[in-house]
Design a protein around this motif. Structure first.
Motif, PDB file in Angstrom:
ATOM      1  N   UNK A   1     -12.318 -35.325 -34.778  1.00 18.38           N
ATOM      2  CA  UNK A   1     -11.271 -34.667 -34.002  1.00 18.38           C
ATOM      3  C   UNK A   1     -11.011 -35.383 -32.671  1.00 18.38           C
ATOM      4  N   UNK A   2     -11.766 -36.422 -32.395  1.00 19.13           N
ATOM      5  CA  UNK A   2     -11.548 -37.184 -31.164  1.00 19.13           C
ATOM      6  C   UNK A   2     -10.898 -38.524 -31.409  1.00 19.13           C
ATOM      7  N   UNK A   3     -10.181 -38.650 -32.518  1.00 22.04           N
ATOM      8  CA  UNK A   3      -9.576 -39.930 -32.893  1.00 22.04           C
ATOM      9  C   UNK A   3      -8.587 -40.420 -31.853  1.00 22.04           C
TER      10      UNK A   3
ATOM     11  N   UNK B   1       6.716 -48.293 -22.660  1.00 23.03           N
ATOM     12  CA  UNK B   1       6.891 -48.975 -21.388  1.00 23.03           C
ATOM     13  C   UNK B   1       6.237 -48.280 -20.214  1.00 23.03           C
ATOM     14  N   UNK B   2       5.565 -47.170 -20.468  1.00 22.04           N
ATOM     15  CA  UNK B   2       4.853 -46.441 -19.412  1.00 22.04           C
ATOM     16  C   UNK B   2       3.831 -45.536 -20.088  1.00 22.04           C
ATOM     17  N   UNK B   3       2.622 -45.504 -19.560  1.00 24.43           N
ATOM     18  CA  UNK B   3       1.592 -44.636 -20.137  1.00 24.43           C
ATOM     19  C   UNK B   3       0.926 -43.827 -19.035  1.00 24.43           C
ATOM     20  N   UNK B   4       0.517 -42.621 -19.391  1.00 19.83           N
ATOM     21  CA  UNK B   4      -0.285 -41.781 -18.513  1.00 19.83           C
ATOM     22  C   UNK B   4      -1.161 -40.901 -19.399  1.00 19.83           C
ATOM     23  N   UNK B   5      -2.199 -40.281 -18.851  1.00 18.86           N
ATOM     24  CA  UNK B   5      -3.126 -39.499 -19.690  1.00 18.86           C
ATOM     25  C   UNK B   5      -2.469 -38.355 -20.446  1.00 18.86           C
ATOM     26  N   UNK B   6      -1.354 -37.837 -19.946  1.00 16.07           N
ATOM     27  CA  UNK B   6      -0.688 -36.733 -20.626  1.00 16.07           C
ATOM     28  C   UNK B   6      -0.148 -37.082 -21.999  1.00 16.07           C
ATOM     29  N   UNK B   7      -0.023 -38.363 -22.294  1.00 11.29           N
ATOM     30  CA  UNK B   7       0.478 -38.778 -23.604  1.00 11.29           C
ATOM     31  C   UNK B   7      -0.604 -38.761 -24.672  1.00 11.29           C
ATOM     32  N   UNK B   8      -1.868 -38.557 -24.291  1.00 13.91           N
ATOM     33  CA  UNK B   8      -2.973 -38.726 -25.227  1.00 13.91           C
ATOM     34  C   UNK B   8      -3.807 -37.455 -25.336  1.00 13.91           C
ATOM     35  N   UNK B   9      -3.142 -36.358 -25.596  1.00 14.51           N
ATOM     36  CA  UNK B   9      -3.827 -35.082 -25.753  1.00 14.51           C
ATOM     37  C   UNK B   9      -4.394 -34.963 -27.171  1.00 14.51           C
ATOM     38  N   UNK B  10      -5.268 -33.982 -27.354  1.00 14.21           N
ATOM     39  CA  UNK B  10      -5.918 -33.804 -28.651  1.00 14.21           C
ATOM     40  C   UNK B  10      -4.928 -33.432 -29.749  1.00 14.21           C
TER      41      UNK B  10
END
Length: 467
Positions: A36-38, A367-376
């Motif tokens: 579940x942490x993929x 073209x832009x990344x932040x932690x909000x894009x990588x939720x579970x």
């Protein structure tokens, strides 16, 4: 945004998440590891790719990075592109090593315990990336994302005719091949089932058209017509004795109406031509050109093709047979002398490396990344896509991802057919549609749309081993 541009964007997203899903399928589908942490490795792949390729001294960035690998190789032919590929390779290696560190203590657990532990580790590391600005700039994200070969686009070969033939013809052939495959698939469907399905398409389209007129009573009437369309499709499914071919026919007709017929009616015949040559943008420049977004789509497709071939070769090898035996009953291969823990660690590393490659492509596309894009939720989207297409089926991952993201992204057009005050309800309806689809698939085909694929068993018809 033109429909062809939307199609290119959608296919790019499908390609990225197909690569992500193939990594998950190696872990879950073939080895039985519920990770579940993929999404953790998706995030690591995006950040590492960006910071390795990013030039030093980037504005508004206070984290680790700025190694400027493409710039260091710029003197070589295609040096910048090679540097970006090496950045992706570094990201894949970093994700594999991180999965090794995570896997050594957690892979001794099984089933629910492994899933919960993997999710907990991913949540902790996500919080670290989000809170520690010195690492990857924290919640402010990274805006300096290197664009490989960005200076070469838009790409034009000279005259409009040459561009149309070289870039437009493959687009038409690709659509024609997809249409051919759909026709071959739906041909066995009975006449009555086809008529019910076509009637369902007509009623659904008319219902959406009625809702655009506005007014509470009118919207209610449109919803009733849409419900009648859904009922007609369900009748087609019942008459056909299965939902695969009727729904494929339904989807093909809806796509043809939306992508080809509607532009001809509401815009002009020229809009249909633009949609047909979707890999070529005739509106860019004097002679048309291939835009950078289309190049990213082709690049993503190349990554997916290589990953698919690698996965197919792996699962049909003796190594892949051991992975599948671990999924079925870990004690059996252990009793036969196979080091199952080592195989599970390898599976974890391989799947995580593919997720990291997907992350690198995602960062380049956005073209832009932040932690909000990588939720579970990204992990659970991938699980849904794998289950829809068929667990332990690489083709099923492609189909399931296409179905899931087409529904999730394509249903945003529903907002155009309903008044603005229904936006909240429509957002919930889109999620409900995906959930209802998953329930229907699990009810009628618990193995997914394509089911589990057949494999090379290593035994010839005469019982001789092929190893």
């Amino acid at each position: 945004m033109a429909l062809s541009d939307f199609l290119v964007s959608l296919l790019t997203v499908v390609g990225v998440y197909t690569l992500f899903g193939l990594g998950l399928n190696v872990k879950y589908g073939f080895t039985g590891l519920v990770d579940f942490g993929h999404v953790l490795y998706f995030m690591i792949g995006a950040y590492v790719t960006v910071v390795v390729a990013m030039p030093s001294g980037a504005a508004d960035y206070a984290g680790i990075g700025g190694f400027a690998l493409p710039e260091l190789l710029s003197a070589l032919p295609l040096g910048g592109f090679i540097g970006w590929l090496l950045a992706v390779a570094v990201a894949m290696t970093a994700a594999a090593l991180l999965s090794l560190l995570v896997g050594v203590p957690t892979l001794r657990l099984r089933e629910d315990y492994l899933a919960i532990t993997a999710l907990g580790v991913a949540t902790i590391l996500h919080s670290v990336v989000n809170d520690e600005e010195w690492l990857f700039n924290g919640p402010f994200g990274v805006r300096e994302v290197y664009q490989p070969l960005g200076g070469a686009f838009p790409l034009s070969l000279g005259s409009f005719t040459v561009n149309l033939v070289v870039f437009g013809l493959p687009s038409v052939l690709a659509l024609g091949y997809v249409a051919y495959r759909v026709v071959r698939y739906v041909r066995p469907v009975s006449r009555d089932a086809a008529l019910f399905t076509v009637a369902g398409v007509v009623l659904t389209v008319v219902g959406f058209g009625v809702t655009t007129l506005g007014g509470g009573a009118v919207v209610a009437a449109g919803a009733a017509v849409i419900a009648a369309g859904v009922y007609a499709v369900s009748r087609g499914v019942r008459v056909a004795g299965g939902f695969g071919r009727p729904l494929a026919l339904f989807a093909a007709l809806v796509f043809a109406l939306w992508y080809l017929v509607m532009p001809a009616v509401t815009d002009s015949p020229a809009a249909v031509v633009v949609n047909l040559v979707w890999l070529f943008d005739p509106t860019t420049g004097a002679n048309g050109a291939v835009t950078y977004s289309r190049f990213i789509l082709l690049l993503t497709g190349a990554f997916v093709a290589l990953a698919y071939l690698w996965c197919e070769r792996t699962v049909n090898s003796p190594y892949g047979r051991v992975l599948r035996s671990i999924r079925e009953d870990e004690d059996v291969p252990e009793a036969l002398g196979k080091p199952t823990f080592k195989y599970k660690v390898h599976s974890m590393m391989f799947g995580s490396a593919l997720a990291a490659a997907a992350g690198g492509l995602w960062a380049t596309h956005i073209g832009f990344i932040d932690p909000g894009q990588f939720t579970s939720s990204i992990t659970f989207f991938a699980f849904t896509a794998v289950i829809i297409g068929g667990t332990a089926n690489n083709k099923g991952v492609i189909l399931g991802t296409a179905v899931f993201w087409t529904l999730r992204t394509g249903t945003r057009f529903l907002d155009d057919y309903f008044p603005a005050e229904y936006a909240t309800q429509l957002a919930a309806l889109r999620v409900m549609l995906i959930g209802a689809l998953l329930i229907v698939i699990l009810y009628y085909r618990s193995e997914g749309l394509l089911g589990e694929q057949t494999y090379d068993t290593g035994v010839s018809p005469r019982g001789e081993s092929s190893d």
